[in-house]
Design a protein around this motif. Structure first.
Motif, PDB file in Angstrom:
ATOM      1  N   ARG A   1       0.838  -1.213   0.000  1.00 18.15           N
ATOM      2  CA  ARG A   1       0.000   0.000   0.000  1.00 18.15           C
ATOM      3  C   ARG A   1       0.864   1.251   0.000  1.00 18.15           C
ATOM      4  O   ARG A   1       0.574   2.222  -0.702  1.00 18.15           O
ATOM      5  CB  ARG A   1      -0.932  -0.004   1.213  1.00 18.15           C
ATOM      6  CG  ARG A   1      -1.918   1.166   1.225  1.00 18.15           C
ATOM      7  CD  ARG A   1      -2.912   1.005   2.353  1.00 18.15           C
ATOM      8  NE  ARG A   1      -2.331   1.319   3.641  1.00 18.15           N
ATOM      9  CZ  ARG A   1      -2.334   2.543   4.201  1.00 18.15           C
ATOM     10  NH1 ARG A   1      -2.893   3.563   3.568  1.00 18.15           N
ATOM     11  NH2 ARG A   1      -1.796   2.729   5.385  1.00 18.15           N
ATOM     12  N   HIS A   2       1.934   1.243   0.783  1.00 18.83           N
ATOM     13  CA  HIS A   2       2.830   2.391   0.844  1.00 18.83           C
ATOM     14  C   HIS A   2       3.460   2.653  -0.527  1.00 18.83           C
ATOM     15  O   HIS A   2       3.648   3.812  -0.929  1.00 18.83           O
ATOM     16  CB  HIS A   2       3.931   2.144   1.882  1.00 18.83           C
ATOM     17  CG  HIS A   2       4.952   3.236   1.950  1.00 18.83           C
ATOM     18  ND1 HIS A   2       4.691   4.459   2.539  1.00 18.83           N
ATOM     19  CD2 HIS A   2       6.238   3.291   1.484  1.00 18.83           C
ATOM     20  CE1 HIS A   2       5.764   5.219   2.432  1.00 18.83           C
ATOM     21  NE2 HIS A   2       6.721   4.535   1.809  1.00 18.83           N
TER      22      HIS A   2
ATOM     23  N   GLY B   1      -0.145   2.840  -3.220  1.00 19.24           N
ATOM     24  CA  GLY B   1      -1.386   3.517  -2.840  1.00 19.24           C
ATOM     25  C   GLY B   1      -1.686   4.753  -3.657  1.00 19.24           C
ATOM     26  O   GLY B   1      -2.839   5.003  -4.042  1.00 19.24           O
ATOM     27  N   GLU B   2      -0.667   5.559  -3.947  1.00 17.39           N
ATOM     28  CA  GLU B   2      -0.872   6.781  -4.727  1.00 17.39           C
ATOM     29  C   GLU B   2      -1.095   6.478  -6.199  1.00 17.39           C
ATOM     30  O   GLU B   2      -1.776   7.233  -6.901  1.00 17.39           O
ATOM     31  CB  GLU B   2       0.334   7.705  -4.567  1.00 17.39           C
ATOM     32  CG  GLU B   2       0.472   8.292  -3.170  1.00 17.39           C
ATOM     33  CD  GLU B   2       1.626   9.268  -3.068  1.00 17.39           C
ATOM     34  OE1 GLU B   2       2.230   9.587  -4.130  1.00 17.39           O
ATOM     35  OE2 GLU B   2       1.917   9.719  -1.946  1.00 17.39           O
ATOM     36  N   LEU B   3      -0.535   5.366  -6.667  1.00 21.00           N
ATOM     37  CA  LEU B   3      -0.709   4.984  -8.072  1.00 21.00           C
ATOM     38  C   LEU B   3      -2.114   4.450  -8.340  1.00 21.00           C
ATOM     39  O   LEU B   3      -2.680   4.674  -9.420  1.00 21.00           O
ATOM     40  CB  LEU B   3       0.344   3.926  -8.439  1.00 21.00           C
ATOM     41  CG  LEU B   3       0.508   3.561  -9.919  1.00 21.00           C
ATOM     42  CD1 LEU B   3       0.893   4.787 -10.736  1.00 21.00           C
ATOM     43  CD2 LEU B   3       1.549   2.460 -10.075  1.00 21.00           C
TER      44      LEU B   3
ATOM     45  N   PRO C   1      -5.182   4.945  -6.147  1.00 24.40           N
ATOM     46  CA  PRO C   1      -5.865   5.457  -4.942  1.00 24.40           C
ATOM     47  C   PRO C   1      -7.259   4.879  -4.735  1.00 24.40           C
ATOM     48  O   PRO C   1      -7.631   4.528  -3.609  1.00 24.40           O
ATOM     49  CB  PRO C   1      -5.907   6.971  -5.182  1.00 24.40           C
ATOM     50  CG  PRO C   1      -5.765   7.130  -6.672  1.00 24.40           C
ATOM     51  CD  PRO C   1      -4.887   6.022  -7.115  1.00 24.40           C
TER      52      PRO C   1
ATOM     53  N   TYR D   1      -8.219   2.642  -1.533  1.00 18.49           N
ATOM     54  CA  TYR D   1      -9.238   3.211  -0.643  1.00 18.49           C
ATOM     55  C   TYR D   1     -10.320   2.159  -0.390  1.00 18.49           C
ATOM     56  O   TYR D   1     -10.770   1.972   0.751  1.00 18.49           O
ATOM     57  CB  TYR D   1      -9.855   4.459  -1.262  1.00 18.49           C
ATOM     58  CG  TYR D   1     -10.961   5.054  -0.411  1.00 18.49           C
ATOM     59  CD1 TYR D   1     -10.669   5.897   0.666  1.00 18.49           C
ATOM     60  CD2 TYR D   1     -12.301   4.740  -0.674  1.00 18.49           C
ATOM     61  CE1 TYR D   1     -11.681   6.423   1.456  1.00 18.49           C
ATOM     62  CE2 TYR D   1     -13.309   5.252   0.112  1.00 18.49           C
ATOM     63  CZ  TYR D   1     -13.001   6.099   1.170  1.00 18.49           C
ATOM     64  OH  TYR D   1     -14.015   6.607   1.960  1.00 18.49           O
TER      65      TYR D   1
END
Length: 478
Positions: free
Chosen positions: A283-284, A287-289, A291, A295
Motif C-alpha cells: 500500500r505504501h 497507494g498513490e498509483l 488510490p 481506498y
C-alpha cells in the motif's frame, strides 16, 4: 501480417464428425473433449506450489488451471469486443470463438507438466544432460568397435540427432502438452484428443524446435521431434510460422495474473508470513498509483474488523487478490490494444503484463512470492523429495528400455520394469506412420524408447510417483 480468419482455424487432423452451431464453436468442442479426460483429472494430484494436503484450500494444478481459464475468458471477451469495434472481427461469433479458444487453451496449459511442477522439468533436463554425456549412452550408440564386440546380446542404437537429444536435455512441459493432446490422450487412433489447429497453435508458447538458436538463451521450445510434422500442419493452417499466436499472449497473461495473486493467498492461509506487514508495504508503494482501489481495500479491512470476521487475514488477502487482478486485467487489455499491430506482425517482444502499466506491481508480487513462498520449508522439502523420486525412476526405467530387446516375456528385471510402463503409452509407440499398431518393441529406435519413459514419468501425479518409487525401492509393498 497474421489473419484472424486463419488464426481461428477450427480444423483438425481428423475431420470432426460433430456439427457446429452458433452457440457451440470448434473450441467449445475442444473443451468438451478434454474436460472428461484422465489427463486433466491428473492435475488434481499435482501440486501448484505447496505440497498436496488433506484440506480443500491449497491449490492444485487443476484448480489453478480452472482459475486461469476463467481469467483468460474474461480477458479474451474484453479484447474481442474491442476487435469488433475495430472492425477486425465481423461480429459476435468471432469474439465468442476467441473467448472459447483462450478458455480451453488456459484449461490445458499445464497438462504436460511433470510431477513436482517446474522443478520436475529441471530434474528431467539435468538427468538427461548427464546421461547423454556418460559412457552409458556412448556405449549404446553405434561406434567403430561394434563389429568386434563379442557380446551378441548387446543392443546398439543409432546416435540421436541434436534435436532429438535436445528434446530431453531441455525437456519442456509445453511441448509435452502438445504431445498429450495430439497423441497420448488416446481414443481410437493416432490423433489423440484431435484438438483444433488454432488451440494447438495457442498452446505453443515457443513456436520453434529444440535445436533452434533461441533455445540456448531461452531454454524453451514448443514441440518435440516426434511432432515435427504436426507443427508444419499447425503453422500452415493458422499462418503463424515462428510467430506466437495472438491468443498465446492472452493465455500467458491469464496465467501470470492467476499465480501472482493465488500463490500469495495460499501462503497467507498457511501462515507463511505476516500478511498485514506485507500489505502495508504494498500500500505504501502503490497507494498513490491506485488510490481508488486501495481506498476500497482499506474500507473492506475496516469492515472486517468492525464485523469481527474470523480469519480476517484470509478475507483481507482474498479482497486484495480480486482488486489486484482487476488492476492487472485492465492493464493487460490496454497493452494488447496498444501493441496490437506489433502482435499481428509477429514483432512484439516479451509478454503483456511486463509491458503494461502494472509491471512494477507484478514485479512486487513476484518478489514477495520468491522471498516468502518459494523459499518456504514445505515447498523446498517437496522439491527435494521430487529430486530423489524422479532421479531414481529415470535411472530405473531408462536403464530398462535401453537394455530390453523384446517385451514378450517378463523374466528379467528390465522386462518387468518395461511392463510397468502404461500399456496405453506402449500401444502408442506401436502405431506406424499408416496409423496401424504394427511396430514391435524390438524395432523401436532409442529416441522412441526414451520418449516412452518421459511420457510415462511426466504423466505421473505427485502421489503416484512417490508411491511407485517406494514400491520399487521396497519401502512398501504394492
Amino acid at each position: 501480417m497474421l489473419e484472424w480468419a486463419k488464426l481461428l482455424n477450427g480444423e483438425r487432423q481428423r475431420k470432426s464428425e460433430s456439427k457446429s452451431y452458433p452457440h457451440r464453436n470448434e473450441f467449445d468442442k475442444d473443451y468438451e473433449r478434454i474436460i472428461y479426460s484422465s489427463s486433466l483429472r491428473r492435475l488434481q494430484d499435482k501440486a501448484q506450489v505447496f505440497p498436496l494436503q488433506n484440506n480443500d484450500f491449497t491449490r492444485t494444478r487443476l484448480t489453478h488451471s480452472l482459475e486461469v481459464a476463467s481469467l483468460g475468458r474474461s480477458l479474451a471477451w474484453n479484447i474481442g469486443e474491442w476487435l469488433i469495434e475495430k472492425k477486425a472481427f465481423e461480429g459476435f461469433a468471432e469474439a465468442k470463438q476467441l473467448a472459447s479458444l483462450v478458455e480451453v487453451s488456459c484449461l490445458v496449459h499445464d497438462l504436460g507438466n511433470p510431477p513436482f511442477g517446474h522443478y520436475g522439468e529441471d530434474i528431467i533436463r539435468k538427468w538427461f544432460k548427464e546421461w547423454f554425456a556418460s559412457d552409458l549412452y556412448k556405449d549404446k550408440v553405434t561406434d567403430t568397435d561394434t563389429d568386434t564386440d563379442t557380446d551378441t546380446d548387446k543392443i546398439i542404437f543409432d546416435e540421436l540427432s541434436t534435436q532429438q537429444k535436445n528434446d530431453f536435455i531441455y525437456f519442456e512441459g509445453n511441448a509435452q502438452a502438445i504431445r498429450i493432446l495430439s497423441k497420448l490422450q488416446f481414443l481410437n487412433d493416432q490423433y489423440g484428443a484431435n484438438f483444433s489447429y488454432a488451440t494447438l497453435a495457442t498452446l505453443m508458447k515457443y513456436p520453434w524446435a529444440s535445436d533452434h538458436g533461441k533455445v540456448k538463451k531461452k531454454k524453451k521450445f514448443g514441440y518435440f521431434y516426434s511432432e515435427r510434422e504436426l507443427f508444419k500442419e499447425i503453422v500452415s493452417k493458422t499462418g503463424t510460422e515462428e510467430c506466437r499466436h495472438p491468443a498465446t499472449y492472452i493465455l500467458e497473461a491469464a496465467d501470470d495474473i492467476a499465480y501472482l495473486t493465488a500463490d500469495i493467498e495460499d501462503a497467507v492461509k498457511k501462515d507463511v508470513f505476516d500478511w498485514d506487514k506485507i500489505y502495508q508495504e504494498i500500500r505504501h508503494e502503490f497507494g498513490e498509483l491506485y488510490p481508488k482501489e486501495f481506498y476500497r481495500l482499506e474500507d473492506l479491512r475496516r469492515k472486517a474488523l468492525l464485523n469481527k470476521v474470523p480469519n480476517k487475514n484470509l478475507i483481507n488477502v482474498q479482497n486484495f487478490k480480486v482488486t489486484i487482478q482487476g488492476i492487472m486485467i485492465i492493464a493487460v487489455v490496454n497493452t494488447f490494444k496498444e501493441k496490437y499491430d506489433l502482435i499481428m506482425n509477429g514483432e512484439f517482444e516479451g509478454d503483456l503484463l511486463s509491458n503494461s502499466t502494472a509491471r512494477t506491481l507484478s514485479d512486487k508480487l513476484r518478489d514477495v512470492a520468491f522471498k516468502y513462498v518459494f523459499s518456504n520449508k514445505e515447498v523446498l522439502t517437496l522439491e527435494l523429495v521430487g529430486d530423489r523420486v524422479l532421479n531414481d525412476l529415470l535411472d530405473l526405467f531408462v536403464n530398462a528400455v535401453v537394455n530390453v530387446k523384446s517385451i514378450k516375456k517378463t523374466k528379467s528385471k528390465h522386462e518387468k520394469l518395461v511392463h510397468l510402463i502404461s500399456e496405453n503409452f506402449r500401444h502408442i509407440q506401436r502405431i506406424s506412420e499408416k496409423g496401424e499398431p504394427t511396430v514391435e518393441f524390438e524395432d523401436l529406435p532409442l529416441y522412441n524408447r526414451l520418449q516412452l519413459v518421459t511420457d510415462f514419468i511426466s504423466g505421473m501425479t505427485d502421489g503416484y510417483a512417490v508411491n511407485l518409487h517406494q514400491e520399487l525401492l521396497g519401502v512398501k509393498l504394492p
